[in-house]
Enzyme design. Structure first.
Site, PDB file in Angstrom:
ATOM      1  N   ARG A 176      37.935  33.276  60.356  1.00  0.00           N
ATOM      2  CA  ARG A 176      38.476  32.046  59.766  1.00  0.00           C
ATOM      3  C   ARG A 176      37.407  30.957  59.853  1.00  0.00           C
ATOM      4  O   ARG A 176      36.366  31.161  60.465  1.00  0.00           O
ATOM      5  CB  ARG A 176      39.756  31.612  60.506  1.00  0.00           C
ATOM      6  N   GLY A 177      37.725  29.798  59.250  1.00  0.00           N
ATOM      7  CA  GLY A 177      36.739  28.717  59.197  1.00  0.00           C
ATOM      8  C   GLY A 177      35.945  28.869  57.912  1.00  0.00           C
ATOM      9  O   GLY A 177      35.483  29.966  57.567  1.00  0.00           O
ATOM     10  N   ALA A 178      35.778  27.762  57.192  1.00  0.00           N
ATOM     11  CA  ALA A 178      35.222  27.833  55.841  1.00  0.00           C
ATOM     12  C   ALA A 178      33.854  28.522  55.767  1.00  0.00           C
ATOM     13  O   ALA A 178      33.667  29.442  54.950  1.00  0.00           O
ATOM     14  CB  ALA A 178      35.173  26.419  55.253  1.00  0.00           C
TER      15      ALA A 178
ATOM     16  N   ASP B 117      37.156  22.257  54.603  1.00  0.00           N
ATOM     17  CA  ASP B 117      37.271  23.477  53.792  1.00  0.00           C
ATOM     18  C   ASP B 117      36.839  23.247  52.363  1.00  0.00           C
ATOM     19  O   ASP B 117      36.479  24.182  51.646  1.00  0.00           O
ATOM     20  CB  ASP B 117      38.707  24.002  53.846  1.00  0.00           C
TER      21      ASP B 117
HETATM   22  O1  MRU Z   1      42.963  28.006  58.924  1.00  0.00           O
HETATM   23  P1  MRU Z   1      41.569  27.957  59.454  1.00  0.00           P
HETATM   24  O2  MRU Z   1      41.484  28.188  60.926  1.00  0.00           O
HETATM   25  O3  MRU Z   1      40.610  28.831  58.651  1.00  0.00           O
HETATM   26  O4  MRU Z   1      41.115  26.447  59.197  1.00  0.00           O
HETATM   27  C1  MRU Z   1      39.796  26.094  59.491  1.00  0.00           C
HETATM   28  C2  MRU Z   1      39.527  24.652  59.396  1.00  0.00           C
HETATM   29  O5  MRU Z   1      40.323  23.871  58.927  1.00  0.00           O
HETATM   30  C3  MRU Z   1      38.160  24.216  59.809  1.00  0.00           C
HETATM   31  O6  MRU Z   1      38.192  22.931  60.358  1.00  0.00           O
HETATM   32  C4  MRU Z   1      37.242  24.236  58.581  1.00  0.00           C
HETATM   33  O7  MRU Z   1      37.290  25.483  57.951  1.00  0.00           O
HETATM   34  C5  MRU Z   1      35.856  23.916  58.935  1.00  0.00           C
HETATM   35  S1  MRU Z   1      35.118  25.195  59.912  1.00  0.00           S
HETATM   36  C6  MRU Z   1      33.526  24.772  60.228  1.00  0.00           C
END
Ligand code: MRU
Length: 337
Positions: A48-50, A234
């Site tokens: 997960r995480g963008a 994201d």
């Molecule tokens: O649902 P997730 O855990 O994928 O959400 C991730 C986030 O909102 C992060 O803050 C975002 O992707 C930035 S990660 C460097």
């Protein structure tokens, strides 16, 4: 950085993922060799995480090509599988970006596709240090060279990227310069990326932190406990509207009222210049069960309806700066991206 976390690696023609759905209680690796396994890992937030989604999207195309060769897929089956991978989660621009970039190279063959996926992973790794420096420089120039109390939301570190991270990368850089007193970590309901992942990562890096319920963030900010808040993103529209984990908007509003900096830190790959503003952002709505249950324990009445958006959009007017690996965009000063 004293601790090196590798959440995504290409090993023996497979993607190895540190399964984030199991942290912090178990450190278990997943070996991904099929598109279905990759989509499952993305959907249940094992990865997960963008920025990480961009990297696994890129590697996922290579996985698909290998699977197509093994299983004799027709070209149209391959296309269907790649579409499903691209659309596995809709909000982070990086997933479709990673898939699309490598997909374009398919006519040049599997090795060319793999080389590009590895380049995308390496560029993501390198961008972390640059964001860390840019963000740390900006905050010190803004607030002075002192020890800060910082607030962050969700997880934006080595678990969300292939490098040191985005917002958490800035916090790590500030810590290495001696500028961090303590980090207030929003627990980040409902899936607890703050208390499960960010706290785990800060602990590994020996950075002092305390976890707070998301509902305590406004009180901490307005009560003067926090000097600045830093989050990831994201998707960032051209005008600076920034989409991030649900709850980020509340943090930004509190920072605006308190008059403290609210920094959005993300690689250029998260900037979506095709969107003039954030109003058209597709916000992922997730399952009722994430709200009605904690693990297997039911905590709401049978049949309770929920509103469970995974992300919110912070309007640019509440963003101080957007920090990328290339530059720090002065959004409060009227700049766009
Ligand atoms: O649902 P997730 O855990 O994928 O959400 C991730 C986030 O909102 C992060 O803050 C975002 O992707 C930035 S990660 C460097």
């Amino acid at each position: 950085m004293p601790f090196d976390i590798r959440a995504i690696e290409w090993v023996d023609n497979a993607v190895t993922l540190l399964d984030q759905s199991r942290l912090p209680l178990a450190e278990v690796n997943l070996r991904v060799t099929t598109v279905a396994q990759m989509i499952d890992a993305i959907n249940r937030l094992a990865v997960r995480g963008a920025p990480s989604l961009g990297v696994v999207g890129a590697y996922g195309v290579v996985i698909a090509l290998d699977e197509a060769a093994r299983e004799n897929w027709s070209p149209s089956r391959l296309n269907q599988e790649l579409d499903a991978l691209r659309d596995a989660r809709p909000t982070a621009v990086n997933l479709a970006w990673g898939v699309n970039q490598v997909r374009e190279l398919i006519p040049q063959g599997r090795e060319a596709a793999l080389a590009l996926a590895q380049k995308i992973a390496l560029e993501d790794f390198n961008s972390g240090a640059a964001m860390g420096n840019n963000g740390a420089d900006w905050l010190i120039a803004k607030l002075g060279d002192k020890k800060f109390n910082l607030l962050t939301h969700c997880n934006t570190g080595s678990l969300a990227t292939t490098g040191t991270g985005t917002a958490l990368g800035v916090i790590k850089e500030l810590h290495s310069r001696g500028n961090v007193n303590e980090v207030f970590v929003d627990e980040t309901r409902p899936l607890l990326q703050g208390s499960r992942l960010t706290a785990w990562e800060l602990g590994k890096c020996q950075i002092p932190y305390r976890i707070q319920p998301d509902g305590a963030a406004a009180m901490a900010i307005l009560g003067g406990k926090v000097d600045a808040a830093l989050i990831g993103a994201d998707r960032i529209a051209k005008n600076g509207d920034s989409t991030n984990k649900i709850g980020s908007l509340g943090v930004a509003l509190a920072c605006h009222i308190a008059g403290i900096p609210f920094l959005v830190v993300a690689p250029e790959s998260t900037v979506d210049r095709s969107m003039a503003d954030g109003s058209g952002t597709h916000i992922e709505i997730r399952a009722d069960r994430e709200i009605t249950h904690i693990g297997d324990l039911q905590v709401a009445p049978d049949g309770a309806r929920t509103f469970n958006p995974a992300f919110d959009v912070t309007p640019a007017k509440f963003v101080s700066v957007v920090v990328t690996e290339l530059q720090t965009y002065d959004i409060a000063g009227g700049k766009s991206l």
